[in-house]
Design a protein around this motif. Structure first.
Motif, PDB file in Angstrom:
ATOM      1  N   ARG A 211      24.030 -81.551  77.971  1.00  0.00           N
ATOM      2  CA  ARG A 211      25.436 -80.783  77.814  1.00  0.00           C
ATOM      3  C   ARG A 211      25.893 -81.279  76.671  1.00  0.00           C
ATOM      4  O   ARG A 211      26.484 -80.187  75.743  1.00  0.00           O
ATOM      5  N   ALA A 212      25.698 -82.405  76.233  1.00  0.00           N
ATOM      6  CA  ALA A 212      26.549 -82.770  74.902  1.00  0.00           C
ATOM      7  C   ALA A 212      25.703 -82.384  73.717  1.00  0.00           C
ATOM      8  O   ALA A 212      26.397 -81.882  72.593  1.00  0.00           O
ATOM      9  N   ILE A 213      24.639 -82.185  73.691  1.00  0.00           N
ATOM     10  CA  ILE A 213      23.708 -81.857  72.601  1.00  0.00           C
ATOM     11  C   ILE A 213      24.001 -80.376  72.426  1.00  0.00           C
ATOM     12  O   ILE A 213      24.035 -79.445  71.375  1.00  0.00           O
ATOM     13  N   MET A 214      24.039 -79.478  73.570  1.00  0.00           N
ATOM     14  CA  MET A 214      24.399 -78.234  73.484  1.00  0.00           C
ATOM     15  C   MET A 214      25.662 -77.750  72.809  1.00  0.00           C
ATOM     16  O   MET A 214      26.048 -76.920  72.199  1.00  0.00           O
ATOM     17  N   VAL A 215      26.882 -78.389  73.105  1.00  0.00           N
ATOM     18  CA  VAL A 215      27.991 -78.342  72.388  1.00  0.00           C
ATOM     19  C   VAL A 215      27.895 -78.621  70.975  1.00  0.00           C
ATOM     20  O   VAL A 215      28.465 -77.894  70.378  1.00  0.00           O
ATOM     21  N   LEU A 216      27.212 -79.732  70.578  1.00  0.00           N
ATOM     22  CA  LEU A 216      26.904 -79.948  69.251  1.00  0.00           C
ATOM     23  C   LEU A 216      26.133 -78.841  68.602  1.00  0.00           C
ATOM     24  O   LEU A 216      26.647 -78.352  67.513  1.00  0.00           O
ATOM     25  N   ILE A 217      25.422 -78.188  69.128  1.00  0.00           N
ATOM     26  CA  ILE A 217      24.472 -76.885  68.609  1.00  0.00           C
ATOM     27  C   ILE A 217      25.250 -76.031  68.569  1.00  0.00           C
ATOM     28  O   ILE A 217      25.163 -75.371  67.576  1.00  0.00           O
ATOM     29  N   ASN A 218      26.088 -75.521  69.366  1.00  0.00           N
ATOM     30  CA  ASN A 218      26.906 -74.481  69.636  1.00  0.00           C
ATOM     31  C   ASN A 218      28.081 -74.617  68.514  1.00  0.00           C
ATOM     32  O   ASN A 218      28.435 -73.479  67.675  1.00  0.00           O
ATOM     33  N   GLY A 219      28.490 -75.674  68.368  1.00  0.00           N
ATOM     34  CA  GLY A 219      29.212 -75.949  67.102  1.00  0.00           C
ATOM     35  C   GLY A 219      28.675 -75.583  65.744  1.00  0.00           C
ATOM     36  O   GLY A 219      29.528 -75.098  65.080  1.00  0.00           O
ATOM     37  N   ALA A 220      27.459 -76.184  65.581  1.00  0.00           N
ATOM     38  CA  ALA A 220      27.096 -75.802  64.163  1.00  0.00           C
ATOM     39  C   ALA A 220      26.614 -74.272  64.139  1.00  0.00           C
ATOM     40  O   ALA A 220      26.553 -73.790  63.185  1.00  0.00           O
ATOM     41  N   HIS A 221      26.380 -73.674  65.388  1.00  0.00           N
ATOM     42  CA  HIS A 221      26.188 -72.305  65.161  1.00  0.00           C
ATOM     43  C   HIS A 221      27.354 -71.622  64.905  1.00  0.00           C
ATOM     44  O   HIS A 221      27.149 -70.636  64.069  1.00  0.00           O
ATOM     45  N   GLU A 222      28.451 -71.967  65.421  1.00  0.00           N
ATOM     46  CA  GLU A 222      29.738 -71.485  65.074  1.00  0.00           C
ATOM     47  C   GLU A 222      30.145 -71.605  63.494  1.00  0.00           C
ATOM     48  O   GLU A 222      30.501 -70.607  62.953  1.00  0.00           O
ATOM     49  N   ASP A 223      29.793 -72.746  63.057  1.00  0.00           N
ATOM     50  CA  ASP A 223      30.090 -72.765  61.670  1.00  0.00           C
ATOM     51  C   ASP A 223      29.067 -72.031  60.702  1.00  0.00           C
ATOM     52  O   ASP A 223      29.495 -71.459  59.820  1.00  0.00           O
ATOM     53  N   ILE A 224      27.723 -71.745  61.066  1.00  0.00           N
ATOM     54  CA  ILE A 224      27.018 -70.927  60.360  1.00  0.00           C
ATOM     55  C   ILE A 224      27.475 -69.455  60.426  1.00  0.00           C
ATOM     56  O   ILE A 224      27.378 -68.769  59.536  1.00  0.00           O
ATOM     57  N   GLU A 225      27.921 -69.118  61.898  1.00  0.00           N
ATOM     58  CA  GLU A 225      28.127 -67.678  62.080  1.00  0.00           C
ATOM     59  C   GLU A 225      29.583 -67.456  61.008  1.00  0.00           C
ATOM     60  O   GLU A 225      29.660 -66.234  60.608  1.00  0.00           O
ATOM     61  N   ARG A 226      30.219 -68.449  61.109  1.00  0.00           N
ATOM     62  CA  ARG A 226      31.733 -68.039  59.914  1.00  0.00           C
ATOM     63  C   ARG A 226      31.198 -67.888  58.677  1.00  0.00           C
ATOM     64  O   ARG A 226      31.655 -66.932  58.069  1.00  0.00           O
ATOM     65  N   VAL A 227      30.047 -68.492  58.274  1.00  0.00           N
ATOM     66  CA  VAL A 227      29.830 -68.513  56.824  1.00  0.00           C
ATOM     67  C   VAL A 227      29.069 -67.022  56.744  1.00  0.00           C
ATOM     68  O   VAL A 227      29.376 -66.127  55.956  1.00  0.00           O
ATOM     69  N   VAL A 228      28.205 -66.564  57.765  1.00  0.00           N
ATOM     70  CA  VAL A 228      27.711 -65.325  57.635  1.00  0.00           C
ATOM     71  C   VAL A 228      28.607 -64.233  57.941  1.00  0.00           C
ATOM     72  O   VAL A 228      28.238 -63.305  57.001  1.00  0.00           O
ATOM     73  N   SER A 229      29.742 -64.528  58.587  1.00  0.00           N
ATOM     74  CA  SER A 229      30.185 -63.259  59.160  1.00  0.00           C
ATOM     75  C   SER A 229      31.423 -62.818  57.848  1.00  0.00           C
ATOM     76  O   SER A 229      31.954 -61.805  57.790  1.00  0.00           O
ATOM     77  N   THR A 230      31.482 -63.977  56.882  1.00  0.00           N
ATOM     78  CA  THR A 230      32.479 -63.613  55.950  1.00  0.00           C
ATOM     79  C   THR A 230      31.791 -62.824  54.862  1.00  0.00           C
ATOM     80  O   THR A 230      32.501 -62.248  53.969  1.00  0.00           O
TER      81      THR A 230
END
Length: 248
Positions: A211-230
């Motif tokens: 569960r903890a690694i999924m939180v970490l991976i999802n956080g990285a995913h959100e970071d990348i999506e923010r970059v992509v969506s801009t």
């Protein structure tokens, strides 16, 4: 590091393919043209072509010449291919493929690590975490320690195939980590997420670690999506890890 004629020629051709100078289906220029263009011998050009074939970027054959293959045939676990893509510009498709791969591989590996990690494994992951923390607090190379942290988790799985996959994943993971590092307060905000993964491994709690690694991976995913969506240009990577400045 200064590369020899073969390495330099290989880099130039690889970057030309990844940047679209030679698009899918296109033919590379004949050997004499490449020799003149790069100022190298036919032997050097032929060796570079062989390397590109081995990496899945091109095919060669009688009458059809040397052609660029579809990108789903490229070896995306090859560090050179990742480096060339980073120089050419990271695409949303590339980054999303990377995040999906992390979701498949890392949770299973971390679950195994929580079951099998030895005291030495934990000490090595602790050391990597300490390096990350020091880089956040005092400045330094955060990405190198972040990479060691995740490689340590894969090694602690004591699964030979996952460990070998970890070697292949290194260039891909570095790409993800360097983007996160370039986001304001990205490293600082990710530190407690890494700590949660490590604590779960120390406790030998597989479900908690997963569960903890999924939180970490999802956080990285959100970071990348923010970059992509801009729709801004995705940060280019130079191959030199980003260094954090010391906080005054």
């Amino acid at each position: 590091m200064v590369k020899n004629a073969h390495g330099h020629t290989l880099d130039l051709l690889g970057q030309a393919i990844l940047s679209g100078q030679y698009p899918v289906g296109a033919s590379l220029p004949p050997e004499p043209v490449l020799c003149e263009q790069f100022g190298v011998s036919r032997t050097v050009v032929r060796e570079a072509i062989k390397s590109l074939v081995a990496k899945g970027l091109i095919s060669t054959g009688p009458k059809v010449g040397t052609r660029v293959l579809q990108d789903d045939q490229w070896n995306w676990f090859d560090p050179d291919v990742i480096t060339w893509q980073a120089h050419a510009g990271l695409t949303p498709e590339f980054l999303r493929d990377l995040q999906e791969l992390r979701r498949v591989v890392e949770p299973a590996a971390v679950r195994l690590a929580a079951e099998k990690a030895t005291p030495q494994d934990i000490a090595e992951i602790e050391e990597a975490y300490a390096g990350m923390k020091l880089a956040v607090e005092q400045g330094g190379d955060y990405v190198v320690h972040d990479l060691r942290f995740h490689q340590g988790l894969l090694h602690a799985s004591h699964n030979r195939m996952l460990i070998q996959m970890g070697k292949a994943l290194s260039a891909l993971l570095r790409t993800s980590f360097e983007i996160s590092t370039r986001i304001q307060d990205g490293p600082r905000s990710s530190l407690p997420l890494h700590r949660a993964v490590l604590d779960a491994v120390i406790q030998h709690a597989p479900a908690k670690a997963e569960r903890a690694i999924m939180v970490l991976i999802n956080g990285a995913h959100e970071d990348i999506e923010r970059v992509v969506s801009t729709r801004r240009k995705i940060p280019g990577l130079t191959g030199v890890p980003a260094r954090l400045k010391k906080v005054a």
